[in-house]
Design an enzyme around this catalytic site. Structure first.
Site, PDB file in Angstrom:
ATOM      1  N   ARG A  53      35.051-140.261   5.672  1.00  0.00           N
ATOM      2  CA  ARG A  53      36.501-140.418   5.677  1.00  0.00           C
ATOM      3  C   ARG A  53      36.851-141.456   6.743  1.00  0.00           C
ATOM      4  NH1 ARG A  53      36.942-134.326   6.485  1.00  0.00           N
ATOM      5  NH2 ARG A  53      36.292-133.506   4.470  1.00  0.00           N
ATOM      6  N   ASP A  55      38.815-144.082   9.053  1.00  0.00           N
ATOM      7  CA  ASP A  55      40.146-144.070   9.682  1.00  0.00           C
ATOM      8  C   ASP A  55      41.068-145.155   9.142  1.00  0.00           C
ATOM      9  OD1 ASP A  55      39.904-142.043  11.443  1.00  0.00           O
ATOM     10  OD2 ASP A  55      39.464-143.290  13.196  1.00  0.00           O
ATOM     11  N   ARG A 201      33.517-146.989  17.181  1.00  0.00           N
ATOM     12  CA  ARG A 201      34.512-147.785  17.908  1.00  0.00           C
ATOM     13  C   ARG A 201      34.469-147.524  19.412  1.00  0.00           C
ATOM     14  NH1 ARG A 201      39.672-146.227  14.613  1.00  0.00           N
ATOM     15  NH2 ARG A 201      40.701-147.310  16.338  1.00  0.00           N
TER      16      ARG A 201
END
Lengths: 253, 253
Positions: A53, A55, A201
């Site tokens: 999933r 972002d 990230r």
């Protein structure tokens, strides 16, 4: 006789104009657009499952989804119908029938690969701004490479993200490489059995601090040991991140 | 003592969300946004001139503009102020003081180079859709290369476009090359002293017909001889086209 059949697909999308992958009632999401498209074609309500999933703002060239539909024509016809009905920021690059009854794009996956694109030059690029993270100060890629090597293997990555479910924050990283392209592009490629929420990230943002000389390369070891989300840097922007590959055991799809 | 000074800049833009380069009262244009930015910084009405008035949707990495402003700080400060005030789809990659009083970005130019990007694969790309022309059927790049060679030299290109002013349709093409990148990209690079309106896009569309086998490679000769806009193909989409370089004589800027 029911013609219902399970399919898997490799999906590419430009994350810029989506509120992430996962379905939301009021927002434009990748899942929402794909399900709307499948319903338009089949006139049935269809739920898809996905490998990851992603972002809001994160792109994919190798997302994997699975779903069941009733389709009387050829596989190529179904792919054509889907691509003709999807918005232009989603493309089904591959479509196949699932051959194993218990295949699931997330639970069957043995590893995921993400890439993160940095543009390291004084000014941002107008034509690449949706697809890279612009860093204006010079990055020392050798320091970033040394730091990345410390991520390889099995570690508790609690400092770099929360688990999507449960409490296990141990992940096994099998690839963590920086590639330098001639045009100011630094591309980070990371593969693990699975990732924590925002892990890539936060890793990239921390490696950028290493590349800028703000923190030493081996501070990665201390950050890992801290098991504290605040010990790593806040996540780098979503626009530089791509889900590029999901690997399954042979003959499981 | 007036501090007014003439400057030139190399400008990059993503043409997707502009109604072309040239100022229009009611539409968002590159010129309009740059002039608005310069006015915000200097609190004066400023007119810019440019090397080429690119069409709606056409990109640039090497557009050249010139303008006069009064600025008391450093050149680097001015470039920073401009880039901080421009929308993210325009970037000033270089800024210099003009050293010759009669420099004009269009009239002083001796040649322009455009690139046209084709993505040749069965399905379009979600993350590249704003920047390439997708052709799904296989293109024979060797035929396209043979056809391109016939464009080199001085020819009357009346079949490929109208002149922006006057009636002279003779142009001198000094480069017309196809480069094949491994990932399904075909990149056409063309340099000429100047171009007719939509000339590159009509040339590319015609070369695509050659690559598809619809017309023989040497039909380029007949099309040139026809001097008839309808003898060439309708222009290829704007999104594949980039103004990449403008060349000036030495010491003229």
């Amino acid at each position: 006789m029911s013609l219902e059949q399970r399919y898997w697909a490799v999906v590419e999308y430009d994350g810029t104009d989506f509120y992430g992958f996962q379905l939301q009632a009021e927002a434009r999401t990748v899942q929402g657009e794909i399900e709307k498209c499948l319903e338009r074609i089949t006139r049935r309500t269809i739920r898809i499952s996905a490998a990851g999933r992603t972002d809001a703002g994160v792109h994919a060239t190798g997302q994997v989804v699975a779903f069941e539909v009733t389709w009387k024509h050829t596989l190529a016809d179904l792919q054509r119908a889907i691509n003709a009905n999807l918005p232009t920021d989603i493309v089904f690059n591959e479509l196949q029938r699932v051959s194993t009854p218990d295949f699931h794009p997330r639970f069957s996956a043995i590893s995921r690969t993400y890439q993160y694109h940095i543009l390291n030059q004084p000014w941002p690029s107008a034509v690449q701004r949706r697809y890279v993270y612009h860093v204006d100060r010079p990055l020392d890629i050798n320091l970033m490479r040394q730091a990345s090597r410390l991520l390889l293997g099995s570690h508790d990555f609690a400092s770099f993200g929360k688990p999507p479910q449960g409490s296990n924050t141990v992940r096994q990283v099998t690839e963590a490489e920086w590639q330098l392209r001639g045009d100011g592009h630094l591309i980070f490629r990371i593969t693990a059995n699975a990732f924590l929420y925002r892990m890539v990230r936060k890793i990239v943002a921390t490696l950028v601090q290493v590349g800028l000389g703000t923190i030493p390369f081996d501070s990665i070891v201390e950050i890992l040991e801290a098991r504290d989300l605040n010990s790593s840097s806040p996540p780098a922007p979503a626009c530089g991140l791509y889900l590029v590959k999901v690997i399954y055991p042979e003959n499981v799809r």
